[in-house]
Design a protein around this motif. Structure first.
Motif, PDB file in Angstrom:
ATOM      1  N   THR A   1      -4.571   2.540  -0.952  1.00  0.00           N
ATOM      2  CA  THR A   1      -4.346   1.859   0.325  1.00  0.00           C
ATOM      3  C   THR A   1      -3.188   2.522   1.080  1.00  0.00           C
ATOM      4  O   THR A   1      -3.105   2.430   2.308  1.00  0.00           O
ATOM      5  CB  THR A   1      -4.040   0.364   0.104  1.00  0.00           C
TER       6      THR A   1
ATOM      7  N   ASN B   1     -10.581  -4.316   7.176  1.00  0.00           N
ATOM      8  CA  ASN B   1      -9.730  -5.377   7.736  1.00  0.00           C
ATOM      9  C   ASN B   1      -8.800  -4.844   8.818  1.00  0.00           C
ATOM     10  O   ASN B   1      -8.539  -5.516   9.818  1.00  0.00           O
ATOM     11  CB  ASN B   1      -8.914  -6.031   6.623  1.00  0.00           C
TER      12      ASN B   1
ATOM     13  N   GLY C   1       0.791  -1.221   0.000  1.00  0.00           N
ATOM     14  CA  GLY C   1       0.000   0.000   0.000  1.00  0.00           C
ATOM     15  C   GLY C   1       0.821   1.267   0.000  1.00  0.00           C
ATOM     16  O   GLY C   1       0.259   2.362  -0.114  1.00  0.00           O
TER      17      GLY C   1
ATOM     18  N   ARG D   1      -2.983   3.510   5.069  1.00  0.00           N
ATOM     19  CA  ARG D   1      -1.840   3.233   5.947  1.00  0.00           C
ATOM     20  C   ARG D   1      -1.349   4.508   6.625  1.00  0.00           C
ATOM     21  O   ARG D   1      -1.020   4.509   7.811  1.00  0.00           O
ATOM     22  CB  ARG D   1      -0.689   2.624   5.143  1.00  0.00           C
TER      23      ARG D   1
ATOM     24  N   SER E   1      -2.799  -5.643   1.972  1.00  0.00           N
ATOM     25  CA  SER E   1      -3.577  -4.572   1.323  1.00  0.00           C
ATOM     26  C   SER E   1      -4.273  -5.100   0.077  1.00  0.00           C
ATOM     27  O   SER E   1      -3.968  -6.160  -0.423  1.00  0.00           O
ATOM     28  CB  SER E   1      -2.656  -3.420   0.947  1.00  0.00           C
TER      29      SER E   1
ATOM     30  N   THR F   1     -12.029  -2.413   1.632  1.00  0.00           N
ATOM     31  CA  THR F   1     -11.780  -3.709   2.280  1.00  0.00           C
ATOM     32  C   THR F   1     -10.573  -3.632   3.209  1.00  0.00           C
ATOM     33  O   THR F   1     -10.586  -4.161   4.332  1.00  0.00           O
ATOM     34  CB  THR F   1     -11.539  -4.798   1.216  1.00  0.00           C
ATOM     35  N   TYR F   2      -9.533  -2.937   2.747  1.00  0.00           N
ATOM     36  CA  TYR F   2      -8.315  -2.796   3.561  1.00  0.00           C
ATOM     37  C   TYR F   2      -8.621  -2.041   4.856  1.00  0.00           C
ATOM     38  O   TYR F   2      -8.176  -2.446   5.942  1.00  0.00           O
ATOM     39  CB  TYR F   2      -7.262  -2.063   2.740  1.00  0.00           C
TER      40      TYR F   2
ATOM     41  N   HIS G   1       2.261  -3.070  -4.289  1.00  0.00           N
ATOM     42  CA  HIS G   1       1.365  -4.117  -3.788  1.00  0.00           C
ATOM     43  C   HIS G   1       2.166  -5.392  -3.574  1.00  0.00           C
ATOM     44  O   HIS G   1       3.119  -5.676  -4.303  1.00  0.00           O
ATOM     45  CB  HIS G   1       0.242  -4.402  -4.786  1.00  0.00           C
TER      46      HIS G   1
END
Length: 439
Positions: free
Chosen positions: A398, A348, A81, A402, A439, A344-345, A95
């Motif tokens: 992503t 999670n 990310g 972070r 990620s 989604t990241y 990634h």
């Protein structure tokens, strides 16, 4: 597979597979593996290579630098990310172990209106000017300024934690001048009453000898509020402030009075003096979008502070934005594009803070009593949208998630006695979560 996803420049949308493990050189010269014909990119700009099962990026002495998540680097390990910026013109996202088809669904493929893209470009220029104005008064603390702006753009509130004397009040006051907003500071004390901050109804003589109640507004009726040492006042007054923060209005008797728009509260806590304080409960801490840590300046910055502070100079702050423009930018933040992988990241990461979840790393299971709730996931995405706008982008990566995770999560974790005994900080746990959640 590990991959580099090019998000801007001549290779925008391309995905470079790194699974072969070979070194990748990036620059303007034809001899590079990735040729980028941009004037701000050096001939030999950077290289990406694998070492000890980790991916590393080196800046090769470029003129305009290489940045990871906004921080200039010479050599750095890449994490899933991470957003790589070459010469401030080429944006690449790293990634690790991700499906290329999933990458293709990132928000660049969504539609953004020409009007919104133009607004983003104008906003980027305005934020550059805003930072210049703040630097007339504030030395250093660039990250703190960025995090405060992130909270303002996201229509959130922030908790500022730092020892006395680090220019917290001066920072907020300076920022309010640059934004052309009304600023008020409230010093919270043990004898402060709710009506002292919200206002109260006063019986006054009216026309014809009649007497009537008139509402006298309290200091909360301003655009930017510094709630200094919020943990020094009893829960009743804390609750009155937090209710105003959430509902954005004040109720007195049978009447409701809306607070100014925009409305932003920056509450401070002193981390070293806890005697006679009333710590905010977790349910109230969760109302703050983020907790911003203010640290000591570097040696060079401190010399500048001493020199400037003893000179008697008072530079004039020129307004860059106004309330109406800021409200428009807050609305624009809501329209920033977010792809499914970023959502989604964020979800999670929030779930990984809970010790009973399968996603939770071992350190969470051992050191965390209670993790963050669903509001944390919403806050992660909202703050990431604001950060994207600050960087002049109309999509969230992503890497944005972070970057904002520490300030969004650190005050939402309830640590165990074992964590306190071992002196394990919330930031260390968040860092471990970011290392282990893909990620």
């Amino acid at each position: 597979m590990p991959a580099l996803h090019f998000r801007s420049g001549p290779h925008a949308g391309d995905v470079l597979d790194l699974s072969s493990g070979r070194q990748i050189n990036i620059g303007r010269n034809e001899s590079n593996d990735i040729v980028v014909p941009e004037i701000k990119v050096s001939g030999e700009h950077a290289r990406v290579f694998e070492r000890d099962d980790h991916w590393i990026i080196d800046d090769l002495g470029s003129s305009n630098g290489t940045r990871i998540n906004g921080e200039k680097i010479e050599t750095a390990r890449l994490h899933p990310g991470d957003v790589i910026d070459l010469g401030k013109v080429i944006v690449i996202e790293f990634h690790e172990d991700i499906n290329p088809d999933k990458i293709a669904k990132e928000p660049e493929d969504m539609e953004a209106s020409d009007g919104d893209l133009a607004l983003v470009e104008e906003a980027k220029k305005a934020f550059t000017s805003l930072r210049k104005q703040v630097r007339k008064i504030i030395v250093g603390q660039d990250l703190v300024v960025e995090q405060v702006l992130t909270a303002v753009l996201a229509r959130g509130h922030a908790l500022l934690v730092g020892v006395p004397g680090l220019a917290k009040t001066l920072l907020v006051n300076t920022l309010s001048q640059a934004l052309d907003l009304e600023f008020k500071r409230i010093q919270f004390t043990p004898d402060l009453l709710p009506s002292d901050i919200t206002g109260t109804e006063i019986l006054e003589d009216g026309a014809g000898g009649q007497r009537d109640y008139n509402f006298k507004k309290g200091p909360l009726f301003a655009n930017m509020i510094l709630a200094d040492e919020i943990n020094r006042t009893p829960p009743k007054t804390q609750s009155a402030l937090l209710e105003a923060m959430q509902e954005r209005h004040v109720t007195a008797g049978e009447n409701t009075y809306p607070l100014p728009d925009p409305f932003f509260v920056l509450a401070t806590q002193n981390p070293i003096e806890q005697e006679g304080t009333y710590p905010l409960p977790e349910a109230q801490l969760d109302r703050f979008l983020c907790q911003i840590s203010v640290s000591y300046p570097s040696a060079f910055e401190e010399e500048q502070i001493v020199r400037f502070g003893s000179s008697g100079e008072t530079p004039k702050i020129d307004p860059v934005l106004d309330a109406e423009t800021l409200i428009g930018l807050q609305s624009l933040v809501r329209r920033i594009l977010v792809g499914d992988p970023a959502v989604t990241y964020a979800a999670n990461i929030a779930r990984a803070t809970r010790p009973k979840e399968k996603l939770a790393p071992k350190v969470v299971q051992e050191m965390v009593s209670w993790g963050a709730g669903p509001r944390a996931g919403i806050s992660l995405v909202t703050a990431a949208k604001a950060r994207a706008l600050l960087e002049g982008r109309f999509h969230v990566t992503t890497g944005d998630i972070r970057a904002v995770a520490p300030q969004v999560l650190r005050h939402r974790l309830v640590l165990t006695f074992a964590a306190e005994a071992d002196d394990v900080a919330a930031d260390e746990i968040v860092a471990k979560i970011l290392d282990e959640v893909p990620s």
